[in-house]
Design a protein around this motif. Structure first.
Motif, PDB file in Angstrom:
ATOM      1  N   HIS A  87       0.687  -1.447  -0.165  1.00 37.26           N
ATOM      2  CA  HIS A  87      -0.110  -0.010  -0.001  1.00 37.26           C
ATOM      3  C   HIS A  87       0.850   1.437   0.049  1.00 37.26           C
ATOM      4  O   HIS A  87       1.943   1.191   0.508  1.00 37.26           O
ATOM      5  N   CYS A  88       0.181   2.182  -0.446  1.00 37.60           N
ATOM      6  CA  CYS A  88       0.976   3.655  -0.498  1.00 37.60           C
ATOM      7  C   CYS A  88       1.283   4.161   0.925  1.00 37.60           C
ATOM      8  O   CYS A  88       0.194   4.084   1.559  1.00 37.60           O
ATOM      9  N   PRO A  89       2.582   4.572   1.278  1.00 35.61           N
ATOM     10  CA  PRO A  89       2.688   5.050   2.522  1.00 35.61           C
ATOM     11  C   PRO A  89       2.017   6.447   2.960  1.00 35.61           C
ATOM     12  O   PRO A  89       1.780   6.570   3.838  1.00 35.61           O
ATOM     13  N   GLU A  90       1.511   7.039   1.805  1.00 34.22           N
ATOM     14  CA  GLU A  90       1.040   8.333   1.952  1.00 34.22           C
ATOM     15  C   GLU A  90      -0.633   8.225   2.146  1.00 34.22           C
ATOM     16  O   GLU A  90      -1.097   8.610   3.166  1.00 34.22           O
ATOM     17  N   CYS A  91      -1.279   7.503   1.067  1.00 36.17           N
ATOM     18  CA  CYS A  91      -2.730   7.438   1.535  1.00 36.17           C
ATOM     19  C   CYS A  91      -3.239   6.036   1.670  1.00 36.17           C
ATOM     20  O   CYS A  91      -4.476   5.914   1.748  1.00 36.17           O
ATOM     21  N   GLY A  92      -2.455   4.818   1.629  1.00 34.92           N
ATOM     22  CA  GLY A  92      -2.982   3.912   2.029  1.00 34.92           C
ATOM     23  C   GLY A  92      -3.513   3.051   0.784  1.00 34.92           C
ATOM     24  O   GLY A  92      -4.062   1.896   0.906  1.00 34.92           O
ATOM     25  N   GLN A 146       3.767   2.462  -8.059  1.00 35.01           N
ATOM     26  CA  GLN A 146       2.865   3.687  -8.572  1.00 35.01           C
ATOM     27  C   GLN A 146       1.361   3.359  -7.730  1.00 35.01           C
ATOM     28  O   GLN A 146       0.845   2.340  -7.713  1.00 35.01           O
ATOM     29  N   CYS A 147       1.228   4.427  -7.056  1.00 36.55           N
ATOM     30  CA  CYS A 147       0.025   4.294  -6.094  1.00 36.55           C
ATOM     31  C   CYS A 147      -1.273   4.578  -7.213  1.00 36.55           C
ATOM     32  O   CYS A 147      -1.066   5.022  -8.245  1.00 36.55           O
ATOM     33  N   SER A 148      -2.175   3.653  -6.828  1.00 31.89           N
ATOM     34  CA  SER A 148      -3.356   3.673  -7.623  1.00 31.89           C
ATOM     35  C   SER A 148      -4.447   4.757  -7.521  1.00 31.89           C
ATOM     36  O   SER A 148      -5.374   4.792  -8.331  1.00 31.89           O
ATOM     37  N   GLU A 202      -5.538  10.689  -7.257  1.00 26.66           N
ATOM     38  CA  GLU A 202      -5.527  12.040  -6.353  1.00 26.66           C
ATOM     39  C   GLU A 202      -3.959  12.018  -5.913  1.00 26.66           C
ATOM     40  O   GLU A 202      -3.445  13.101  -5.450  1.00 26.66           O
ATOM     41  N   CYS A 203      -3.376  10.903  -5.522  1.00 27.62           N
ATOM     42  CA  CYS A 203      -2.511  10.820  -4.720  1.00 27.62           C
ATOM     43  C   CYS A 203      -1.148  10.744  -5.869  1.00 27.62           C
ATOM     44  O   CYS A 203      -0.388  11.520  -5.847  1.00 27.62           O
ATOM     45  N   GLY A 204      -0.975   9.606  -6.689  1.00 23.93           N
ATOM     46  CA  GLY A 204      -0.340   9.672  -7.637  1.00 23.93           C
ATOM     47  C   GLY A 204       1.238   9.303  -7.389  1.00 23.93           C
ATOM     48  O   GLY A 204       2.055   9.465  -8.157  1.00 23.93           O
TER      49      GLY A 204
HETATM   50 ZN   LIG Z   1      -0.756   7.289  -2.562  1.00 25.54          ZN
END
Ligand SMILES: [Zn+2]
Ligand SMILES: [Zn+2]
Length: 85
Positions: free
Chosen positions: A34-39, A47-49, A52-54
């Motif tokens: 999972h993305c450490p920023e948004c989960g 690459q975050c799915s 909005e985060c990206g």
């Molecule tokens: Zn993210």
């Protein structure tokens, strides 16, 4: 304490992955990436799915959901982010 029945129907709200129940700490953990920023889930390239985060990350995290009064708190923004390495 989370019942076996409940555990079977629960899935990670981010990636829909299976959860591991830690009885000692009363936590449910998804060990997918999972993305450490948004989960949100990240792909093999990091690459975050979330559009909005990206964010692209080299350090995806596991998400750990706490259990309060026998009710798992299945919220991505409430989840604890754990290192996968
Ligand atoms: Zn993210
Ligand atoms: Zn997950």
């Amino acid at each position: 304490m989370v019942s076996k029945e409940l555990l079977e129907i629960l899935a990670c709200p981010s990636c829909k992955g299976d959860l591991e129940y830690d009885k000692v700490n009363d936590k449910l953990t998804c060990r997918n990436r999972h993305c450490p920023e948004c989960g949100m889930p990240v792909d093999d390239a990091g690459q975050c799915s979330s559009s909005e985060c990206g964010k692209v990350t080299m350090n995806p995290v596991a998400l750990s959901y706490r259990v309060e009064d026998d009710i798992p708190i299945m919220l991505i923004y409430e989840a604890e982010k754990l290192s996968l390495s």
